[in-house]
Design an enzyme around this catalytic site. Structure first.
Site, PDB file in Angstrom:
ATOM      1  N   GLU C  61       9.992  54.179  70.628  1.00  0.00           N
ATOM      2  CA  GLU C  61      10.668  55.946  70.530  1.00  0.00           C
ATOM      3  C   GLU C  61       9.757  56.651  69.589  1.00  0.00           C
ATOM      4  O   GLU C  61       9.440  57.700  69.881  1.00  0.00           O
ATOM      5  CB  GLU C  61      12.121  55.650  70.092  1.00  0.00           C
ATOM      6  CG  GLU C  61      13.001  55.192  71.097  1.00  0.00           C
ATOM      7  CD  GLU C  61      13.007  53.753  71.508  1.00  0.00           C
ATOM      8  OE1 GLU C  61      12.307  52.854  70.713  1.00  0.00           O
ATOM      9  OE2 GLU C  61      13.575  53.261  72.397  1.00  0.00           O
ATOM     10  N   HIS C 130      25.152  52.711  71.936  1.00  0.00           N
ATOM     11  CA  HIS C 130      24.723  53.291  73.037  1.00  0.00           C
ATOM     12  C   HIS C 130      25.929  54.292  73.276  1.00  0.00           C
ATOM     13  O   HIS C 130      25.876  54.903  74.641  1.00  0.00           O
ATOM     14  CB  HIS C 130      24.831  52.259  74.159  1.00  0.00           C
ATOM     15  CG  HIS C 130      23.335  51.440  74.362  1.00  0.00           C
ATOM     16  ND1 HIS C 130      23.269  50.243  73.487  1.00  0.00           N
ATOM     17  CD2 HIS C 130      22.108  51.593  74.878  1.00  0.00           C
ATOM     18  CE1 HIS C 130      22.340  49.482  73.756  1.00  0.00           C
ATOM     19  NE2 HIS C 130      21.548  50.486  74.532  1.00  0.00           N
TER      20      HIS C 130
END
Ligand SMILES: Cc1ncc(C[n+]2csc(CCOP(=O)(O)OP(=O)(O)O)c2C)c(N)n1
Ligand SMILES: Cc1ncc(C[n+]2csc(CCOP(=O)(O)OP(=O)(O)O)c2C)c(N)n1
Ligand SMILES: [Mg+2]
Ligand SMILES: [Mg+2]
Lengths: 325, 320, 325, 320
Positions: C61, C130
């Site tokens: 990321e 999440h």
């Protein structure tokens, strides 16, 4: 009472806790015998406790915090140092997604007693990557505590509470506070989390301030007393999580006015939360709009006149107070 | 191939592999019936890795796990019932329903929990290793992660840190060739993850991850090394997941013959054949198989019958 | 007008902008031909534009965003996808310290035209790693824009504005919005940044809501109209940075009451900033305390009854509205 | 050792090295007089790296830089006056005083700026490389970073990404043995950072970083490879900083004889001797030296005489 610096107060807390509890250890970049920490908070500690317990790390912020997490959930009490608060961005996942959530996600099977110490704040001309105040990010992380000591006394007492507690704590220090002197008892003591401290009593307006801004607020208060005979109450939350909402509201009920002074940039900063609390819970007691004094929404510039311009100072606090009184 | 392992150990390993497979297949079924909330990442096909590695560990040793964590959990000795209950979101689950499939944990057996942030478990394993060193116990830590995770920065920082401090950590890379739909060759320019060990001055070994005894032997060497204070090892286990990445993934990105080839290398089937060759009799094997299928049924029953947590429990356990 | 889903609206924006401008390209994990994005927003795009311009990345990321930064300052217009909003924590340094500051630090020598798309939000039982809504972190990052489309129309228009603009933008999507249908013109259009949209007019109370909460607020408004004949105005800021403070205040001046509904956890969240703005700039118009409806300060739990309990719903909005009216 | 380089090129390289040294020594002086705000990280001693690498680049090529960035800037061709003005916080500086020593940049010569977050420049360099590839120009990118930075996760992610996409990036690790007070051996368990290239399937080369021609030749090979579309190279330049980490650091953690040994390998002195052997005459060298010292004086004068920015300018340039 004896006076020592904020830096020494922090160091004393570390030393005493390391003597008290063998599970306390330190890790971070250049905290060991060759440097003693970029701001010298851990100076001499490697010599005193050895390199196993005062551990120099590679430049790996994410792994520094992650390692602390792993050690914390297996019985240790790590105190990690992130050399500059801006660099917590590199460890954001380990702080916010791992350390803060591990207890909850696993249904309280684990506890994660660890401290991340880091200095925030501008004022020494080291520009955009070394000067931010990012406490607000961490207030928005349930599972984490956020402490913001503004005096040597609070620094030592809050750090001890942080180390002894069973939760992850971000201890926000401030670069300009390290040399500040203040009274610190010789005896063991702690400062509880979630209890604001009225650093100065007053009746006309409540000024809530954190970290270095507490001192600017106190200066401004003195000035205002002389000047226009405005009596300012300065409230220092000392921890942002838990936030002593009752303490803040109590003061607002008394004064009817609030100015919030923080060094972070204005939008969605620490002062936003405090303003929101007041707007929700003490609106009826307000005689004037809530005021925020904070940095404008810019990165911190390097050049002295530019940097000076963005950091809130006594003048901007006085101006804000006068606007609401 | 021969083995010096006692028959009981072999059978126990077989049993664990069967438990995992049975558990995952049952979950697949339950999911299709809408009985599993959220998503699940099945471990079927990779059982030899978890079981090979965990069989080299002691109860007090630690493991860290991933989004694909049921297998690790079971291999380390977790209770099937409480594991199943957690995945179904029940109060009797390991995490009281707060964690679910992606955050399964059993601290009582040193299973330090699954993180769903790919690569985030590695520094935590390093920390557990450091803790062991500072507490001067002789525990070790096995850290599971995928080949996809080996491209995360945390992989690099963690292996480096474990190496300089000679920590008792065994890094176990489950190379199942894919990270979601991304084939290894798209995401990295090397064949063997084990080669990355060079960057940290530690041993790196690639092993057939569908051969539980090969994994076990490799893990034993690494565990000994760790326990002996010689530091970490990177083990790469070449394996393959039988199903898609997560429950909803049909895995069309995998060539049919590749899938077929790997299915033919099913670690359970291979180990069963080996057991027979090692002199375990068919009846004994079938007895284990029967027992495991009863255990799974029991786990499902337990989980299904367990209550959900009360809504307000959502507010508990944020702080100690 | 034709109706398409939020997902398709986003995809259309990407397709049209990629046709319009060769410097636009996409990168992210599994966005390419084998998966089409975890939420299928980029489905088919690799086939249409090739793998050079729709680029599958490793699970990295930090490097995904950093790569976008490097491409942006050298003439490209990258659109990066971070698969889940929670994972922006891994790229926090590149987003907040690099992308957002690069123009300022370098004295406007550079521009950094890039978009990071990411889905926030709970509601599908995928637990603490999440499900978060972390928009507030990014509101506290000067130099970055933050867009929060709640409808297919806004999604397409805001994404186009983001891509065409010369600043870094975090485009916050919401998992539950992807299948939502809404009217989207065939013709090219953009939605300007900093202009709130009154999603429903009303006179008794202003409800400011973002992302999926807009729809819950609209449902609640309908209910309240029937029910107690309370007329609710629903204001959707559409971008959090810049924030249309004037638009919000205008509505508050009309209604005298405000309830802010966001899905992030309450403390120091998006709603805190909006509450603070009102407390500073519209206090005199308030007939009741400001109200925040947000998630409690917990990580997001997995189990359906637990998760349902923490996400604000119509009931909690109705309750809050009734408390202030 | 011989060289095929034309004399002008050699003299130009020598001049750049001198500029950097002179610039840094002057800054050291100004700092002592309290004329430099904040802190500075001096590059003195490492000149051969920046100059060797940048001499292999074209004007339109890019570089990314670090907290120790003045040298990179000057080597890439930045104006001494505007560099000095920036470090002194003046409006005439490259960043109008907003950046300072740690955020120096000159986009007009492809110097994409210094980041003060250690390791953060690597993915940005990868992005510039990707941009080149997508725009189909024949530019390349040189990415400078320290050996300390090579322990950051971004190092790993960036080299991996550059490798899989065969990007035209030359990764230049300035191994000056220390990261602040931390000796390399404390922070990693390997001798040569170049060995880390193995993990990405790219070439890794270690070179004497105090020999500008050796650096230049190595960089040329890597640059050619990059320009030819063959992908990135990791170059490790072994060097040493003459002074402490930052202006206030007395660097007591370095053994005296180590310092002495490295001072004796001063890259400027060594190159000067070489120039003489290559037939550049003493007078010519002295002329350059004189010219450079005038340039430095001029830069200081320019910077000192330049105004500070107006306070309100702090509010400008946040958004485009
Ligand atoms: C940091 C992060 N990035 C992306 C994701 C989404 N995601 C979940 S699993 C996965 C693939 C992981 O691949 P690998 O590490 O090989 O493990 P495997 O699933 O193959 O067992 C991805 C990309 C995530 N959860 N965390
Ligand atoms: C991410 C990060 N961690 C820590 C620091 C503080 N710091 C500044 S320079 C430095 C040492 C860097 O060492 P190296 O990469 O070897 O470069 P050198 O200074 O030797 O040129 C450190 C730790 C920082 N700026 N950024
Ligand atoms: Mg995989
Ligand atoms: Mg170095």
């Amino acid at each position: 009472m004896r006076k020592i610096t904020y830096r020494d107060a922090l160091r004393e807390a570390l030393i005493e806790e390391m003597h008290r509890d063998a599970s306390v250890f330190l890790l971070g970049e250049d905290i060991g015998k060759y440097w003693g920490g970029a701001f010298k908070v851990t100076d001499g500690l490697a010599q005193e406790f050895g390199e196993e317990r005062v551990r120099d790390t590679p430049i790996s912020e994410s792994a520094i915090v992650g390692t602390a997490v792993g050690a914390a959930i297996t019985g240790m009490r790590p105190v990690a140092e992130i050399m500059f608060g801006d660099l917590t961005a590199l460890a954001m996942d380990q702080i916010a997604n791992q350390a803060a959530k591990i207890r909850y996600m696993f249904g309280a099977q684990a506890k994660c007693p660890m401290v991340v110490r880091t200095p925030f704040g501008a004022g020494v001309n080291i520009a955009s990557h070394h000067s931010q105040s990012l406490e607000a990010w961490f207030m928005h992380v349930p599972g984490l505590y956020v402490a913001v000591p503004s005096t040597p006394f609070d620094a030592k007492g809050l750090l001890k509470t942080a180390i002894r507690g069973d939760n992850p704590v971000l201890l926000c220090e401030h670069k300009l506070l390290y040399p500040l002197e203040g009274e610190v008892p010789q005896d063991d003591y702690t400062v509880p989390f979630g209890v604001a401290d009225v650093k100065r009593e007053g009746s006309d307006v409540t000024v809530v301030a954190v970290l270095f801004m507490v001192h600017k607020a106190l200066n401004a208060a003195k000035e205002l007393e002389k000047d226009g005979a405005i009596s300012v109450e300065v409230v220092d939350p000392r921890t942002l999580t838990p936030l002593d909402r009752r303490g803040i509201i109590k003061s607002v009920k008394k004064t009817g006015r609030i100015v919030i002074v923080t060094e972070d940039c204005r939008t969605a900063g620490v002062s936003a939360e405090i303003a929101a609390v007041v707007a929700e819970e003490a609106l009826d007691y307000l005689d004037a709009p809530v005021k925020r004094v904070a940095e404008p929404d810019t990165p911190i510039p390097f050049s002295p006149p530019l940097e000076k311009y963005v950091i809130p100072d006594e003048k901007s606090i006085i101006k804000a107070v006068k606007e609401v009184v | 191939m021969t083995t010096d392992l006692p028959k009981e150990k072999l059978v126990e390993m077989y049993q664990k592999m069967l438990q995992i497979r049975g558990f995952e297949e049952k979950l697949f079924e339950l999911y299709s019936q809408n009985l599993v909330p959220g998503t699940i990442h099945l471990y079927a096909g990779e059982e030899a890795v978890a079981v090979g590695v965990c069989s080299s560990l002691r109860k007090e040793d630690y493991i860290t796990s991933t989004h694909r964590g049921h297998g690790h959990c079971i291999a380390k000795g977790a209770d099937l019932k409480r594991t199943m209950a957690e995945i179904l979101g029940k109060k009797t689950g390991y995490c009281k329903g707060k964690g679910g499939s992606m955050h399964i944990a059993d601290f009582s057996i040193g299973m330090l929990g699954a993180t769903a942030v790919v690569g985030a478990g590695l520094p935590i394993a390093v920390g557990a290793g450091l803790s062991v060193k500072l507490r001067k116990t002789d525990q070790i830590v096995a850290c599971f992660f995928g080949e996809g995770a080996s491209n995360q920065g945390t992989f690099h920082e963690s292996l480096n840190m474990a190496s300089i401090w000679k920590l008792p950590v065994v890094f176990v890379c489950e190379n199942n060739l894919y990270a979601m739909g991304t084939r290894q060759s798209i995401a990295m320019n090397i064949e063997n993850i084990a080669d990355r060990a060079v960057a940290y001055g530690i041993p790196g070994v690639s092993v057939d991850g569908n051969d539980v005894l090969a994994v076990y032997e490799t893990a034993c060497k690494a565990s000994e090394r760790a326990r002996g204070g010689e530091g970490p090892t990177l083990i790469e286990c070449k394996t393959y997941r039988h199903r898609g990445h997560s429950r909803v993934d049909p895995a069309r990105y995998r060539p049919k013959d590749e899938v077929a080839e790997w299915l033919s290398k099913d670690p359970i089937k291979r180990f069963r054949d080996k057991l027979l060759r090692f002199g375990v009799v068919e009846g004994e094997i079938q007895a284990v198989e029967k027992e495991v299928s009863l255990q799974i049924e029991e786990a499902v029953r337990f989980a299904m019958e367990s209550p959900y947590p009360q809504p307000e429990e959502a507010l508990e356990d944020v702080y100690a």
